[in-house]
Design a protein around this motif. Structure first.
Motif, PDB file in Angstrom:
ATOM      1  N   ARG A 199       0.750  -0.861  -0.132  1.00 36.83           N
ATOM      2  CA  ARG A 199       0.135   0.040  -0.099  1.00 36.83           C
ATOM      3  C   ARG A 199       0.720   1.303  -0.158  1.00 36.83           C
ATOM      4  N   GLU A 200       1.772   1.158   0.912  1.00 37.45           N
ATOM      5  CA  GLU A 200       2.905   2.405   0.944  1.00 37.45           C
ATOM      6  C   GLU A 200       3.529   2.725  -0.471  1.00 37.45           C
TER       7      GLU A 200
ATOM      8  N   LEU B 199       1.192   4.021  -2.938  1.00 34.36           N
ATOM      9  CA  LEU B 199       0.958   5.562  -2.790  1.00 34.36           C
ATOM     10  C   LEU B 199       2.002   6.334  -3.234  1.00 34.36           C
TER      11      LEU B 199
ATOM     12  N   ARG C  12      -5.627   8.608  -5.636  1.00 34.91           N
ATOM     13  CA  ARG C  12      -4.897   8.251  -4.218  1.00 34.91           C
ATOM     14  C   ARG C  12      -5.745   7.356  -3.619  1.00 34.91           C
TER      15      ARG C  12
ATOM     16  N   CYS D 286      -5.343   3.782  -4.350  1.00 34.66           N
ATOM     17  CA  CYS D 286      -4.250   3.239  -3.786  1.00 34.66           C
ATOM     18  C   CYS D 286      -4.059   2.986  -2.194  1.00 34.66           C
ATOM     19  N   ASP D 287      -4.873   4.064  -1.393  1.00 34.62           N
ATOM     20  CA  ASP D 287      -4.701   3.997  -0.062  1.00 34.62           C
ATOM     21  C   ASP D 287      -6.101   3.064   0.623  1.00 34.62           C
TER      22      ASP D 287
END
Length: 142
Positions: A119-120, A123, A134, A137-138
């Protein structure tokens, strides 16, 4: 297939169109991964209720061979439908606890920690490229 057969003979078979309600990935996985059949698509790239199986030798009666291939695929697709239907009964968020309890690699932590790292990374890539949203992705399965 090229390494599996010496004298290839193709047989076209069909399956019930109701199976097309499953995601294409389920159908193709059952055809390609388990049975070594080729999925058939129309000109728009949509799956059709058909497949091509390749036999290692010429068959005397292609109709008998086709029925055998169809019978095997019908059982595989029925299994795939059962497991898919069972999987969607449980929301992804409900699987988080199990991810946290499952070791990914001893030195790298749990599957949940792995998901968080991905996930990071998503992002970060979003910030660098502006691709995707975003939010997508988050999002966390919570």
């Amino acid at each position: 297939m090229t390494g599996l057969v010496e004298d290839p003979s193709a047989v076209v078979g069909y399956f019930h169109k109701d199976f097309l309600q499953l995601p294409p990935e389920v159908l193709v996985s059952e055809m390609r991964g388990h049975q070594k059949y080729f999925a058939v698509e129309n000109e728009k790239g949509e799956l059709l209720p058909a497949f091509v199986a390749v036999s290692n030798t010429k068959v005397r009666d292609p109709a008998v061979s086709r029925r055998g291939y169809e019978r095997v695929l019908r059982a595989r697709l029925s299994d795939g439908k059962f497991f898919f239907d069972e999987d969607v009964k449980v929301p992804l968020a409900a699987r988080n606890e199990r991810l946290a309890r499952t070791v990914f690699v001893k030195e790298l932590g749990s599957q949940w920690q792995r998901v968080e790292r991905i996930r990071e990374l998503a992002l970060f890539l979003h910030g660098q490229t502006g691709q995707a949203s975003r939010r997508s992705c988050d999002r966390r399965p919570s």
